[in-house]
Enzyme design. Sequence first.
Site, mmCIF file in Angstrom:
data_model
loop_
_atom_site.group_PDB
_atom_site.id
_atom_site.type_symbol
_atom_site.label_atom_id
_atom_site.label_comp_id
_atom_site.label_asym_id
_atom_site.label_seq_id
_atom_site.Cartn_x
_atom_site.Cartn_y
_atom_site.Cartn_z
ATOM 1 N N LYS A 41 0.817 -1.192 0.000
ATOM 2 C CA LYS A 41 0.000 0.000 0.000
ATOM 3 C C LYS A 41 0.858 1.252 0.000
ATOM 4 O O LYS A 41 0.365 2.352 -0.262
ATOM 5 C CB LYS A 41 -0.858 0.045 1.282
ATOM 6 C CG LYS A 41 -1.733 -1.134 1.508
ATOM 7 C CD LYS A 41 -2.450 -0.989 2.893
ATOM 8 C CE LYS A 41 -2.853 -2.340 3.401
ATOM 9 N NZ LYS A 41 -3.161 -2.352 4.816
ATOM 10 N N GLY A 42 2.111 1.101 0.349
ATOM 11 C CA GLY A 42 2.981 2.250 0.577
ATOM 12 C C GLY A 42 3.071 3.233 -0.580
ATOM 13 O O GLY A 42 3.154 4.446 -0.381
ATOM 14 N N GLU A 97 7.580 2.447 -6.267
ATOM 15 C CA GLU A 97 7.656 2.137 -4.838
ATOM 16 C C GLU A 97 7.787 3.424 -4.023
ATOM 17 O O GLU A 97 8.275 4.434 -4.535
ATOM 18 C CB GLU A 97 8.876 1.259 -4.548
ATOM 19 C CG GLU A 97 8.585 -0.223 -4.501
ATOM 20 C CD GLU A 97 7.797 -0.634 -3.253
ATOM 21 O OE1 GLU A 97 7.092 0.191 -2.653
ATOM 22 O OE2 GLU A 97 7.899 -1.816 -2.880
ATOM 23 N N ASP A 98 7.365 3.370 -2.784
ATOM 24 C CA ASP A 98 7.574 4.496 -1.882
ATOM 25 C C ASP A 98 8.997 4.499 -1.346
ATOM 26 O O ASP A 98 9.634 5.533 -1.260
ATOM 27 C CB ASP A 98 6.556 4.468 -0.728
ATOM 28 C CG ASP A 98 6.471 3.110 -0.059
ATOM 29 O OD1 ASP A 98 6.737 2.087 -0.728
ATOM 30 O OD2 ASP A 98 6.149 3.048 1.129
ATOM 31 N N ASP A 101 14.345 -0.398 1.035
ATOM 32 C CA ASP A 101 15.206 -0.638 2.195
ATOM 33 C C ASP A 101 16.208 -1.732 1.835
ATOM 34 O O ASP A 101 17.255 -1.454 1.290
ATOM 35 C CB ASP A 101 14.365 -1.088 3.400
ATOM 36 C CG ASP A 101 13.642 0.048 4.090
ATOM 37 O OD1 ASP A 101 14.091 1.194 3.976
ATOM 38 O OD2 ASP A 101 12.647 -0.211 4.761
ATOM 39 N N LYS A 129 16.967 4.001 0.869
ATOM 40 C CA LYS A 129 17.813 3.887 2.061
ATOM 41 C C LYS A 129 18.942 2.908 1.756
ATOM 42 O O LYS A 129 18.873 1.735 2.118
ATOM 43 C CB LYS A 129 16.988 3.290 3.213
ATOM 44 C CG LYS A 129 16.317 4.268 4.145
ATOM 45 C CD LYS A 129 15.711 3.491 5.315
ATOM 46 C CE LYS A 129 14.888 4.402 6.204
ATOM 47 N NZ LYS A 129 14.197 3.615 7.262
ATOM 48 N N PHE A 150 13.839 6.264 11.167
ATOM 49 C CA PHE A 150 12.496 5.708 11.296
ATOM 50 C C PHE A 150 11.507 6.762 10.780
ATOM 51 O O PHE A 150 11.274 7.773 11.428
ATOM 52 C CB PHE A 150 12.285 5.394 12.782
ATOM 53 C CG PHE A 150 10.984 4.735 13.128
ATOM 54 C CD1 PHE A 150 10.031 4.395 12.185
ATOM 55 C CD2 PHE A 150 10.727 4.427 14.465
ATOM 56 C CE1 PHE A 150 8.849 3.784 12.549
ATOM 57 C CE2 PHE A 150 9.543 3.815 14.847
ATOM 58 C CZ PHE A 150 8.608 3.502 13.881
ATOM 59 N N ASP A 157 3.903 3.687 6.454
ATOM 60 C CA ASP A 157 3.227 3.457 7.733
ATOM 61 C C ASP A 157 4.167 3.056 8.857
ATOM 62 O O ASP A 157 5.295 2.600 8.636
ATOM 63 C CB ASP A 157 2.196 2.340 7.577
ATOM 64 C CG ASP A 157 2.848 0.970 7.394
ATOM 65 O OD1 ASP A 157 3.671 0.827 6.466
ATOM 66 O OD2 ASP A 157 2.563 0.056 8.192
ATOM 67 N N ARG A 163 -0.020 6.829 7.251
ATOM 68 C CA ARG A 163 0.102 6.855 5.787
ATOM 69 C C ARG A 163 -0.465 8.153 5.212
ATOM 70 O O ARG A 163 -0.098 8.589 4.128
ATOM 71 C CB ARG A 163 -0.655 5.678 5.150
ATOM 72 C CG ARG A 163 -0.074 4.311 5.454
ATOM 73 C CD ARG A 163 -0.682 3.289 4.510
ATOM 74 N NE ARG A 163 -0.562 1.921 4.987
ATOM 75 C CZ ARG A 163 0.464 1.113 4.739
ATOM 76 N NH1 ARG A 163 1.490 1.544 4.042
ATOM 77 N NH2 ARG A 163 0.470 -0.121 5.189
HETATM 78 C C1 PRP Z 1 7.508 -1.483 2.589
HETATM 79 C C2 PRP Z 1 7.729 -0.445 1.510
HETATM 80 C C3 PRP Z 1 8.330 -1.255 0.385
HETATM 81 C C4 PRP Z 1 9.128 -2.319 1.099
HETATM 82 C C5 PRP Z 1 10.573 -1.948 1.122
HETATM 83 O O1 PRP Z 1 6.301 -2.145 2.309
HETATM 84 O O2 PRP Z 1 6.513 0.140 1.118
HETATM 85 O O3 PRP Z 1 7.320 -1.851 -0.388
HETATM 86 O O4 PRP Z 1 8.620 -2.370 2.460
HETATM 87 O O5 PRP Z 1 11.323 -2.860 1.865
HETATM 88 P P1 PRP Z 1 12.490 -3.747 1.271
HETATM 89 O O6 PRP Z 1 13.280 -2.947 0.294
HETATM 90 O O7 PRP Z 1 13.289 -4.102 2.498
HETATM 91 O O8 PRP Z 1 11.892 -4.965 0.644
HETATM 92 P P2 PRP Z 1 5.561 -3.066 3.371
HETATM 93 O O9 PRP Z 1 5.963 -4.485 3.136
HETATM 94 O O10 PRP Z 1 5.769 -2.520 4.748
HETATM 95 O O11 PRP Z 1 4.031 -2.960 2.960
HETATM 96 P P3 PRP Z 1 3.164 -1.623 2.808
HETATM 97 O O12 PRP Z 1 3.654 -0.945 1.576
HETATM 98 O O13 PRP Z 1 1.768 -2.108 2.669
HETATM 99 O O14 PRP Z 1 3.394 -0.807 4.043
HETATM 100 MG MG MG Z 2 4.708 -1.131 5.653
HETATM 101 MN MN MN Z 3 5.318 -1.335 0.359
#
Ligand code: PRP
Ligand code: MG
Ligand code: MN
Length: 174
Positions: A41-42, A97-98, A101, A129, A150, A157, A163
């Site tokens: 959802k991000g 993507e948002d 990481d 990041k 953070f 979120d 969000r």
């Molecule tokens: C978060 C973010 C990315 C992903 C990045 O999503 O929105 O999609 O993690 O992390 P990574 O590079 O370590 O894989 P999350 O899984 O928290 O779901 P969300 O978007 O619904 O919050």
């Molecule tokens: Mg998330």
């Molecule tokens: Mn995500």
Amino acid sequence: MFKVTEVMISEEQLAAKVSELAKQIEKDFQGEELLVVGILKGASVFVADLIRKINLDVNIDFMSVSSYGNSTESSGTVKILKDLDVNIEGKNVLIVEDIIDSGLTLSNLVAALETRNPKSLKLCTLLDKPQRRKANIFVDYVGFVIEDKFIVGYGIDYAEKYRNLPYIGIVGQE
Ligand code: PRP
Ligand code: MG
Ligand code: MN
């Protein structure tokens, strides 16, 4: 108690960057059709703003994924919870993507989508990041490279909250 204690990226800074990224994308896909894929959802907030600044023939779709193998595994797989509605064979695909990481979500997703033979597959992230990277991936469009803080807001979120903040905030302890 956790609380948003600082603004990292303001609404104005976000809007300026979204326009800048949209312009680059527009230039790179001039005369082409483009399927923009937001990762739920991000990325929902970012992708909604981004597409409104891209003056091209754009289609939009969404995917929802959950990554395996975050801990010590270097090569995870991605579980597709909601797949694309369309066949991407022969299409220009831009994954949005948002934040990146570890990079595991995107690297696994890219591997999965490459097997479907798109014409091109490019990546766009609002935030990067690099300090947390575990999987090596090349990202075509990056908004801001940020430190390992953070953060929440603009789609991102903490336990499904924040969000809807219109800016990127830093969470600290009170
Ligand atoms: C978060 C973010 C990315 C992903 C990045 O999503 O929105 O999609 O993690 O992390 P990574 O590079 O370590 O894989 P999350 O899984 O928290 O779901 P969300 O978007 O619904 O919050
Ligand atoms: Mg998330
Ligand atoms: Mn995500």
